[in-house]
Design a protein around this motif. Sequence first.
Motif, PDB file in Angstrom:
ATOM      1  N   TYR A   1     187.398-104.470 -53.600  1.00 41.51           N
ATOM      2  CA  TYR A   1     188.826-104.632 -53.825  1.00 41.51           C
ATOM      3  C   TYR A   1     189.693-104.863 -52.585  1.00 41.51           C
ATOM      4  O   TYR A   1     190.841-105.288 -52.713  1.00 41.51           O
ATOM      5  N   VAL A   2     189.199-104.577 -51.373  1.00 45.27           N
ATOM      6  CA  VAL A   2     190.082-104.585 -50.208  1.00 45.27           C
ATOM      7  C   VAL A   2     189.895-105.863 -49.391  1.00 45.27           C
ATOM      8  O   VAL A   2     188.779-106.231 -49.040  1.00 45.27           O
ATOM      9  N   ALA A   3     191.004-106.530 -49.092  1.00 48.80           N
ATOM     10  CA  ALA A   3     191.045-107.696 -48.204  1.00 48.80           C
ATOM     11  C   ALA A   3     192.467-107.766 -47.649  1.00 48.80           C
ATOM     12  O   ALA A   3     193.215-106.782 -47.707  1.00 48.80           O
ATOM     13  N   ASP A   4     192.844-108.893 -47.091  1.00 45.21           N
ATOM     14  CA  ASP A   4     194.197-109.072 -46.567  1.00 45.21           C
ATOM     15  C   ASP A   4     195.186-108.960 -47.737  1.00 45.21           C
ATOM     16  O   ASP A   4     195.187-109.797 -48.648  1.00 45.21           O
ATOM     17  N   PRO A   5     196.053-107.932 -47.740  1.00 46.94           N
ATOM     18  CA  PRO A   5     196.939-107.727 -48.889  1.00 46.94           C
ATOM     19  C   PRO A   5     197.976-108.830 -49.065  1.00 46.94           C
ATOM     20  O   PRO A   5     198.560-108.956 -50.139  1.00 46.94           O
ATOM     21  N   ASP A   6     198.210-109.630 -48.039  1.00 47.29           N
ATOM     22  CA  ASP A   6     199.132-110.755 -48.173  1.00 47.29           C
ATOM     23  C   ASP A   6     198.533-111.881 -49.013  1.00 47.29           C
ATOM     24  O   ASP A   6     199.252-112.782 -49.459  1.00 47.29           O
ATOM     25  N   PHE A   7     197.226-111.826 -49.214  1.00 52.71           N
ATOM     26  CA  PHE A   7     196.528-112.836 -50.009  1.00 52.71           C
ATOM     27  C   PHE A   7     195.890-112.246 -51.264  1.00 52.71           C
ATOM     28  O   PHE A   7     195.781-112.931 -52.283  1.00 52.71           O
ATOM     29  N   VAL A   8     195.457-110.992 -51.181  1.00 48.76           N
ATOM     30  CA  VAL A   8     194.716-110.370 -52.277  1.00 48.76           C
ATOM     31  C   VAL A   8     195.309-108.994 -52.562  1.00 48.76           C
ATOM     32  O   VAL A   8     195.097-108.054 -51.795  1.00 48.76           O
ATOM     33  N   PRO A   9     196.062-108.830 -53.641  1.00 58.85           N
ATOM     34  CA  PRO A   9     196.647-107.520 -53.936  1.00 58.85           C
ATOM     35  C   PRO A   9     195.582-106.518 -54.366  1.00 58.85           C
ATOM     36  O   PRO A   9     194.570-106.874 -54.974  1.00 58.85           O
ATOM     37  N   LEU A  10     195.805-105.251 -54.028  1.00 56.33           N
ATOM     38  CA  LEU A  10     194.937-104.180 -54.504  1.00 56.33           C
ATOM     39  C   LEU A  10     195.136-103.979 -56.004  1.00 56.33           C
ATOM     40  O   LEU A  10     196.167-104.393 -56.569  1.00 56.33           O
ATOM     41  N   PRO A  11     194.171-103.371 -56.692  1.00 57.83           N
ATOM     42  CA  PRO A  11     194.396-103.034 -58.105  1.00 57.83           C
ATOM     43  C   PRO A  11     195.692-102.237 -58.272  1.00 57.83           C
ATOM     44  O   PRO A  11     195.923-101.259 -57.548  1.00 57.83           O
ATOM     45  N   GLY A  12     196.530-102.678 -59.163  1.00 58.49           N
ATOM     46  CA  GLY A  12     197.809-102.015 -59.366  1.00 58.49           C
ATOM     47  C   GLY A  12     198.809-102.287 -58.267  1.00 58.49           C
ATOM     48  O   GLY A  12     199.938-101.771 -58.312  1.00 58.49           O
ATOM     49  N   GLY A  13     198.438-103.071 -57.265  1.00 59.09           N
ATOM     50  CA  GLY A  13     199.352-103.412 -56.185  1.00 59.09           C
ATOM     51  C   GLY A  13     199.617-102.305 -55.202  1.00 59.09           C
ATOM     52  O   GLY A  13     200.525-102.405 -54.372  1.00 59.09           O
ATOM     53  N   THR A  14     198.806-101.234 -55.215  1.00 53.66           N
ATOM     54  CA  THR A  14     199.048-100.085 -54.346  1.00 53.66           C
ATOM     55  C   THR A  14     197.741 -99.368 -54.046  1.00 53.66           C
ATOM     56  O   THR A  14     196.842 -99.309 -54.897  1.00 53.66           O
ATOM     57  N   PRO A  15     197.602 -98.772 -52.854  1.00 57.63           N
ATOM     58  CA  PRO A  15     196.399 -97.999 -52.559  1.00 57.63           C
ATOM     59  C   PRO A  15     196.203 -96.810 -53.494  1.00 57.63           C
ATOM     60  O   PRO A  15     195.076 -96.333 -53.666  1.00 57.63           O
TER      61      PRO A  15
ATOM     62  N   ARG B   1     187.356-114.339 -48.360  1.00 59.79           N
ATOM     63  CA  ARG B   1     186.983-115.672 -47.896  1.00 59.79           C
ATOM     64  C   ARG B   1     188.019-116.194 -46.901  1.00 59.79           C
ATOM     65  O   ARG B   1     189.134-115.679 -46.811  1.00 59.79           O
ATOM     66  N   VAL B   2     187.639-117.213 -46.161  1.00 56.96           N
ATOM     67  CA  VAL B   2     188.557-117.822 -45.205  1.00 56.96           C
ATOM     68  C   VAL B   2     189.680-118.536 -45.951  1.00 56.96           C
ATOM     69  O   VAL B   2     189.444-119.261 -46.922  1.00 56.96           O
ATOM     70  N   GLN B   3     190.898-118.329 -45.486  1.00 57.60           N
ATOM     71  CA  GLN B   3     192.065-119.090 -45.947  1.00 57.60           C
ATOM     72  C   GLN B   3     192.999-119.262 -44.759  1.00 57.60           C
ATOM     73  O   GLN B   3     193.027-118.432 -43.831  1.00 57.60           O
ATOM     74  N   ALA B   4     193.768-120.340 -44.767  1.00 60.15           N
ATOM     75  CA  ALA B   4     194.664-120.636 -43.651  1.00 60.15           C
ATOM     76  C   ALA B   4     195.641-119.485 -43.412  1.00 60.15           C
ATOM     77  O   ALA B   4     196.304-119.015 -44.343  1.00 60.15           O
ATOM     78  N   GLY B   5     195.718-119.017 -42.176  1.00 61.04           N
ATOM     79  CA  GLY B   5     196.661-117.969 -41.814  1.00 61.04           C
ATOM     80  C   GLY B   5     196.251-116.577 -42.246  1.00 61.04           C
ATOM     81  O   GLY B   5     196.996-115.615 -42.008  1.00 61.04           O
TER      82      GLY B   5
END
Length: 646
Positions: free
Chosen positions: A388-402, A504-508
Amino acid sequence: MKRYRPLYTGAASALLLVSGLLAGCSSSHSDASNGGCPITPNGTHVSVAAPPASGDIANNPEIGTGYRTDMTSVRTHTYAVSTANPLSTQAACRVLASGGTAADALVAAQMVLGLVEPQATGIGGGAFMLYYNAANKTIDAYDGRETAPASATENYLRWVSDTDQTTPHPSTRASGRSIGVPGVLRLLEAAHNDHGKQPWHDLFTPAIDMADNGFAISPRMGAEIAATAKDLAGDDNAKAYFLHPDGSPKPIGTTITDPAFGKALSTIAAGGANAFYTGPLAHDIVDAAGTTSNGRTASQITLADLAAYQAKKRTAVCTDYRTHTICGMPGPSSGGITVASALGILENFDLSQLGPDRLDRNGGVPKAQAVHLISEAERLAYADRDKYVADPDFVPLPGGTPDTLLNKPYLKQRAALINPAHTMGTAQPGDFGAVPVAAGPQQPEHGTSHISVVDKYGNAATMTTTVESSFGSFHMVDGFILNNQLTDFSASPTAPDGTPVANRVQAGKRPRSSMSPTLVFDHNPDGTRGPLAYVTGSPGGGMIPEFVVKTLVALLDWNLDPQQAVSLADFGAQNTPVTGIGGEDPDIDTADNGDHNALVQQLRAMGHQVSVVQQSSGLSALKREPGGWIGGADPRREGVVMGDTY
């Protein structure tokens, strides 16, 4: 009891070398008040391990360099600092002694670490940091993680181009494709702007002087040079700096200078971080990353990528553990969530009676039941982290919160999955219904360092800093190493079922990390967050959460002092059937793969696949006590604690 035989002669003892590195520094305690910050020999039986066989580095964070037995905690009055190298610690200590803040000390320490630990850290890498402001009791979380260039696609690390689907040359790591836009200088500048007291340019003086006048190659740096000499030879600048003309590694104890780095630091000292991200230094970075010499595949980092980079302030992940509040780093580091998850699971077990046996200065011998429970909790925590954990600017956590992963009812359910008598081997992640992506396991981070510091004003900082693998991408420019941080992205952009991978790799985008800088607070009588109690953290790649969890349990559940807690045998598990017991520890018998060691035997009887490979944490821990601070530094590296000692 096992003792290591020194494997290097001449400069065989790290302790003796450290004394030499600090030759000329006053040894009187009174000197601490005027900036002397002396070091006292601490520990015995220093040894340096042999460089690893080919391939070992891929599975272990950096290489083992022995163990200093019988180290003792260092007590200070009002300020303290621990870094992975005594020269860095001394530079930071002198800043604190002259009235600087923890933010000031971090700048000085990091610049020196870039010289004396280039295999682990430097201005060509990134960092995560937590800062406690004592005046307003706030915590700032600074994200200085590297980013992928704006032109990067999800296949950026897989092949040269869509029309040339071959692996980047000579490898993904040693190509320009591994290099992320560096972040540590923007992080330090942001923290200094917020919390600094001394002029920015003054904080670079220790490193500039050292770069121009020279310093001795330490056992750890020398061992890493020897282990990676073939790769360093692929870059003309790195070859000239680290190797002899015939390609042989410069040995331990050799005095070297780095005038190019001194010049770069002088430019940054005068012009701020902008002098790194724009202007001649930025041009040099783009040119070095984009080189195709020696058959390398070029990076696609541009001047615009550098100019656009910004460190980010995020919200720290703070959770309760028994009578304390634990605060860690949020995404894109997975460290804070993984540590909090493991501790939240362990809170459902009484660990107080499971402290180490035969307690001594080295932390004693862990009980098998304690290692079992902690390793099982970590398997469950890593399972959620991996998915579940990656860059939160690209991938939100479950429920949007830790909190979805860290709330107490959920973690109690996770704890119920632990069999007290037998390992689960591999844990399954929690089920939160449909998720947009799957993340996958963490790639190894090898070249990492850590700084823990408290100042006389009550502020504290904990920062983990990295160039990713040992000597990063092997690209050297203007006297410093460029990272290979983009290899912390998942190797494939999709899971076997075709689902896009979160990491995965994404720009920025910023690759997921395991770095776990941690602050611990006592509870007030009403249960709210109270005074700062501990500052800790460690390097160690994907193992970092294991090292930090071990140390926190040792401090909070077993009441070990900071030196005992960090010296205690490293142990734990990621989400695999393998449980690691650090074979560098003198109380772990590694003969015949640990078959004769009682702890190993008991764990194997519970189904654990036990590894006794040497581990290479670089822990530090500072604890508030009446009248001041008490601190410990990891015996597995070269670090020391310094301050206004008594």
